[in-house]
Each structure stands twice: as C-alpha cells, then as structure tokens.
Scaffold this motif. Structure first.
Motif, short mmCIF file in Angstrom:
data_model
loop_
_atom_site.label_atom_id
_atom_site.label_comp_id
_atom_site.label_asym_id
_atom_site.label_seq_id
_atom_site.Cartn_x
_atom_site.Cartn_y
_atom_site.Cartn_z
N MET A 1 46.57 47.15 42.96
CA MET A 1 45.86 47.65 43.68
C MET A 1 46.33 48.82 44.37
SD MET A 1 43.34 45.89 44.02
CE MET A 1 42.26 46.80 45.38
N GLU A 2 47.99 49.03 44.46
CA GLU A 2 48.81 50.02 44.91
C GLU A 2 48.49 51.35 43.84
OE1 GLU A 2 50.60 50.48 47.56
OE2 GLU A 2 49.79 48.60 48.04
N ARG A 3 48.14 50.93 42.53
CA ARG A 3 48.01 52.16 41.76
C ARG A 3 46.68 52.76 42.02
NH1 ARG A 3 49.95 49.24 36.21
NH2 ARG A 3 52.14 49.68 36.60
N TYR A 4 45.67 52.09 42.22
CA TYR A 4 44.20 52.52 42.51
C TYR A 4 44.40 53.30 44.00
CZ TYR A 4 42.10 49.70 39.25
OH TYR A 4 41.57 49.02 38.08
N LYS A 5 45.26 53.12 44.99
CA LYS A 5 45.32 53.54 46.18
C LYS A 5 45.95 54.87 46.09
CE LYS A 5 45.63 49.51 49.09
NZ LYS A 5 46.49 48.61 49.93
N LYS A 6 47.02 54.87 45.11
CA LYS A 6 47.91 56.04 44.96
C LYS A 6 47.27 57.07 44.06
CE LYS A 6 52.54 57.39 43.82
NZ LYS A 6 54.03 56.80 43.50
N TRP A 7 46.58 56.71 43.01
CA TRP A 7 46.13 57.64 41.78
C TRP A 7 44.45 57.36 41.61
CZ3 TRP A 7 50.43 54.72 38.96
CH2 TRP A 7 51.56 55.02 39.24
N GLY A 8 44.12 56.41 42.17
CA GLY A 8 42.54 56.31 41.90
C GLY A 8 42.12 55.56 40.58
N PHE A 9 43.27 55.11 39.76
CA PHE A 9 42.81 54.44 38.58
C PHE A 9 44.05 53.45 38.28
CE2 PHE A 9 44.88 58.41 37.67
CZ PHE A 9 45.92 58.09 36.64
N GLY A 10 43.97 52.48 37.22
CA GLY A 10 44.88 51.40 36.67
C GLY A 10 44.43 50.85 35.86
N LEU A 11 44.58 49.74 35.51
CA LEU A 11 44.26 48.83 34.49
C LEU A 11 42.88 48.10 34.92
CD1 LEU A 11 47.17 46.93 33.31
CD2 LEU A 11 46.42 48.85 32.29
N TRP A 12 41.93 48.37 34.28
CA TRP A 12 40.61 47.74 34.53
C TRP A 12 40.34 46.35 33.57
CZ3 TRP A 12 40.22 53.24 33.07
CH2 TRP A 12 40.33 53.93 34.32
N ALA A 13 39.53 45.29 34.02
CA ALA A 13 39.20 44.12 33.68
C ALA A 13 38.22 44.70 32.34
CB ALA A 13 38.47 43.34 34.45
N VAL A 14 38.31 44.04 31.08
CA VAL A 14 37.65 43.95 30.05
C VAL A 14 36.91 42.82 29.73
CG1 VAL A 14 37.62 44.39 27.40
CG2 VAL A 14 39.26 45.43 28.86
N ILE A 15 35.35 42.77 30.15
CA ILE A 15 34.47 41.74 30.12
C ILE A 15 33.80 41.83 28.82
CG2 ILE A 15 32.51 40.58 31.17
CD1 ILE A 15 35.15 40.89 32.87
N GLN A 16 33.83 40.67 28.16
CA GLN A 16 32.78 40.40 26.87
C GLN A 16 31.29 40.33 27.20
OE1 GLN A 16 33.15 36.92 24.33
NE2 GLN A 16 33.19 38.14 22.70
N LYS A 17 30.63 41.34 26.79
CA LYS A 17 29.29 41.35 27.21
C LYS A 17 28.45 40.25 26.89
CE LYS A 17 28.85 46.29 26.72
NZ LYS A 17 28.35 47.50 25.81
N GLU A 18 28.66 39.47 25.70
CA GLU A 18 27.96 38.52 25.30
C GLU A 18 28.21 37.24 26.18
OE1 GLU A 18 28.50 41.28 21.92
OE2 GLU A 18 29.94 40.12 23.27
N THR A 19 29.46 37.01 26.58
CA THR A 19 29.65 35.70 27.48
C THR A 19 30.08 36.00 28.93
OG1 THR A 19 32.09 35.94 27.14
CG2 THR A 19 30.84 35.03 25.26
N GLY A 20 30.27 37.29 29.25
CA GLY A 20 30.54 37.65 30.66
C GLY A 20 31.99 37.21 30.83
N GLY A 21 32.89 36.72 30.16
CA GLY A 21 34.17 36.39 30.16
C GLY A 21 35.03 37.34 30.15
N LEU A 22 36.24 37.31 30.96
CA LEU A 22 37.36 38.25 30.74
C LEU A 22 38.20 37.95 29.68
CD1 LEU A 22 39.31 40.27 32.49
CD2 LEU A 22 40.35 38.42 33.61
N ILE A 23 38.39 39.03 28.95
CA ILE A 23 38.86 38.70 27.64
C ILE A 23 40.23 39.82 27.58
CG2 ILE A 23 37.04 38.13 26.31
CD1 ILE A 23 36.70 41.24 25.17
N GLY A 24 40.57 40.56 28.43
CA GLY A 24 41.87 41.32 28.52
C GLY A 24 41.73 42.30 29.64
#
Length: 120
Positions: A1-24
C-alpha cells in the motif's frame, strides 16, 4: 500500500480469467541496483501456473504501462542467474541482459542479472 501511495503503482494481483482465482502477482516497483534505483517489472506466480505464459502476458502489460503511462525511458527485470524460466520470460518481452551484480540475502551471496528494455 505504501508503494501505491508514494508512486501510484506496485505489484498487482494476477487473476486467472477462467477460474477467477488468484494465481500470482506482477507489477512495477523501484528496486536498488548497484548505486541507483531502477524501475523493475517483477513477477511471481504459484508453481502450478508456471510455464503457461502468464508471466509473459502480465509482464508485457506492465511494460506497456511503464512506457505509455509512466513515460519511463527503460524498465528492467532483476533475475537470479539460475532462474532460467524468468530469464526466458524477460527475453520474450524484448528485454536483453545488461549487467550483473551480487545481491546478499540473509548473508548469502546470490548473483543476479539485470535485463532491460528501452522505450522506443
């Protein structure tokens, strides 16, 4: 969250379209490299989802965001020298090896290579 506040970006969740599950996760972060900070595309996926092209797809989107939205002159990926799959993913999005450095984690020396791509 600190990265988003400071720079406006960071790591994003990768969701598999077929299952809706978090994969990375994949995204942009500022990382220390030798005597500077560099904008890195980082990716980390659950082992069950390796070798399926997800890292390449997500890293391409991060590269596009870095160049088109952030107007970054270059982005890189810092990859352990033994991590061949991540090296191949970096090459597939147009990155090329630039330099090497020994990073230290918990007292262990770990050689890393920095792959870069310049904005065209």
């Amino acid at each position: 969250m600190e990265r988003y506040k400071k720079w406006g970006f960071g790591l994003w969740a990768v969701i598999q379209k077929e299952t809706g599950g978090l994969i990375g996760q994949c995204g942009l972060t500022w990382q220390p490299w030798k005597e500077q900070k560099v904008l890195e595309i980082g990716y980390l996926f659950q082992r069950a989802h390796w070798h399926k092209g997800y890292a390449v797809e997500a890293a391409k989107a991060c590269k596009k965001y870095a160049f088109e939205v952030l107007k970054a002159p270059e982005v890189c990926s810092i990859i352990r020298n033994t991590n061949i799959p991540s090296q191949k993913a970096a090459l597939r999005i147009g990155m090329r090896p630039a330099d090497s450095w020994i990073k230290h984690y918990k007292g262990i020396a770990m050689p890393h290579d920095r792959y870069i791509v310049l904005r065209k």
